[in-house]
Design a protein around this motif. Structure first.
Motif, PDB file in Angstrom:
ATOM      1  N   ASN A  54       0.818  -1.214   0.000  1.00 47.16           N
ATOM      2  CA  ASN A  54       0.000   0.000   0.000  1.00 47.16           C
ATOM      3  C   ASN A  54       0.853   1.266   0.000  1.00 47.16           C
ATOM      4  O   ASN A  54       2.095   1.206  -0.050  1.00 47.16           O
ATOM      5  CB  ASN A  54      -0.999  -0.017   1.163  1.00 47.16           C
ATOM      6  N   ALA A  67      -7.350  -4.049   0.983  1.00 48.88           N
ATOM      7  CA  ALA A  67      -7.157  -3.897   2.428  1.00 48.88           C
ATOM      8  C   ALA A  67      -8.106  -4.760   3.232  1.00 48.88           C
ATOM      9  O   ALA A  67      -7.791  -5.158   4.354  1.00 48.88           O
ATOM     10  CB  ALA A  67      -7.329  -2.429   2.818  1.00 48.88           C
ATOM     11  N   SER A  86      -6.324   0.018  -0.566  1.00 50.96           N
ATOM     12  CA  SER A  86      -6.214  -1.187  -1.385  1.00 50.96           C
ATOM     13  C   SER A  86      -5.364  -0.971  -2.629  1.00 50.96           C
ATOM     14  O   SER A  86      -5.107  -1.925  -3.363  1.00 50.96           O
ATOM     15  CB  SER A  86      -7.616  -1.669  -1.808  1.00 50.96           C
ATOM     16  N   CYS A 127      -2.311  -0.893  -4.853  1.00 56.43           N
ATOM     17  CA  CYS A 127      -0.996  -1.511  -4.805  1.00 56.43           C
ATOM     18  C   CYS A 127       0.018  -0.601  -5.476  1.00 56.43           C
ATOM     19  O   CYS A 127      -0.154  -0.212  -6.641  1.00 56.43           O
ATOM     20  CB  CYS A 127      -0.995  -2.874  -5.496  1.00 56.43           C
TER      21      CYS A 127
END
Length: 384
Positions: A124, A171, A194, A196
């Motif tokens: 994250n 997440a 969430s 990436c």
């Protein structure tokens, strides 16, 4: 109308009556676990056990060590009835009961592999790794997923593959003893957490013109404002990040998922591909978030999760059917309250555009809940 049910190999292996019991539900197809994440599950009818504790993600098919050349290699299961080829054993039992079986493959969800290779997991904006979430933009993860598919297709005569976790998990994760809900992050805040930004995703986003360091700073600032000051991050990633950056993010995700699905199709030997999906590119999770109207990969059907509120499930199917010519499979659950409504909901979903139905889950439902599957499976297409 094709009715099917999900099942685990341990529902069948070691139970001479297991396959016939599923056939007794009136379904014609079984979506059978071939590669799956960790889980704790009940086995109400099995003659040898009642609870299966699957401690790590595993491959339930026969593992051929010489075929795995990369860093990521699936683990065999060590629970339930001993059998080095549980998928094959269950497949034969289902065929003997007159049932068609499709291979259920979870591709990027493995905590055991993520802990071994944290550099290949979702990372994250704070630089934190989600050990349960392998990042599909990483070449090693892509190769691992393709090898899973090829190994199943080379060893077993299955007509179709059901693909779960064919993209990013975010997440939210229903695992461990979750203590994350008290922060009360909005849906947008959870979507920001969430994202990436691992090196592979960073390179992909940079290739689409984004300043990845600036993006990470902005994500952290928006999440911290919400966590610490109660200021919502926005109603969507478009609002939180700006439309241009959100479009670049969705483009990156869509491209990675489409590339993976294309390579799966190339190794699938003409088998049907059923992709667990949702028509929202902001979504991460086991059902990949994509734009169904523009997704450019050879998929034979989209499997939409029709759990929760019935009105929302029906609206989802109607909207998806209106936006794509790819057939829609409705995934209904009997595990929630209100399971007696399953037959009526199944009829409504077919009327709304679903071409097939899958029921979750043949091994997890109580007698009353499985009776709802039986009643729904009696519905003929003309009745729906």
């Amino acid at each position: 109308m094709k009715h099917g049910a999900f099942a685990y190999t341990w529902d069948i292996v070691g139970d001479p009556a297991g396959a016939e019991r599923i056939a007794g539900l009136g379904v014609s197809t079984v979506t059978l676990q071939a590669a799956y994440h960790s889980v704790r599950a009940t086995t109400p009818w099995h003659p040898r056990h009642r609870i299966v504790q699957a401690d790590h993600a595993a491959a339930y098919f026969r593992l051929r060590p010489e075929r795995w050349r990369g860093r990521l290699r699936p683990y065999p299961p060590s629970w339930g009835v001993p059998d080095e080829d549980r998928f094959g054993t269950a497949l034969a039992a289902l065929a003997g009961a007159g049932l068609r079986a499709e291979a259920w493959l979870v591709l990027t969800h493995s905590s055991v592999l993520g802990r071994e290779a944290p550099d290949l997991t979702v990372r994250n904006a704070y630089g934190e790794s989600y050990s349960y979430a392998l990042c599909p933009a990483q070449p090693a993860v892509h190769d691992y997923a393709i090898t899973l598919v090829r190994e199943v297709c080379e060893q077993y005569d299955v007509p179709a593959l059901m693909l779960e976790a064919c993209g990013w998990l975010g997440a939210e994760h229903a695992g461990h003893h979750e203590k994350t809900s008290g922060a009360h992050l909005s849906a947008c805040g959870r979507a920001l957490l969430s994202l990436c930004l691992c090196p592979a995703c960073g390179a992909g986003l940079a290739g689409r013109g984004l300043d990845v360091e600036e993006l990470a700073r902005d994500v952290r600032a928006a999440v911290d404002r919400e966590l610490q000051q109660g200021v919502p991050a926005g109603t969507s990633l478009d609002e939180a990040l700006g439309r241009e950056r959100a479009r670049a993010l969705y483009g990156h995700r869509g491209q990675v998922i489409a590339d993976l699905v294309r390579d799966v199709a190339a190794g699938a030997g003409g088998r049907e591909l059923l992709l667990m999906a949702t028509d929202d590119p902001q979504v991460t999770g086991p059902d990949v978030g994509i734009d169904l109207a523009s997704f450019d990969a050879p998929v034979d059907a989209y499997v939409l999760k029709c759990w929760g509120q019935e009105e929302a499930a029906l609206a989802q199917v109607k909207a998806a059917a209106s936006r794509t010519g790819v057939p829609i499979v409705a995934n209904l659950t009997v595990l929630e309250d209100g399971h007696a409504r399953i037959p009526a909901l199944a009829a409504d979903l077919v009327a709304g555009g679903a071409r097939q139905l899958r029921y979750y889950h043949a091994g997890l439902g109580s007698p009353a809940r499985l009776a709802s599957v039986r009643a729904a499976a009696r519905l003929k297409e003309r009745q729906c």
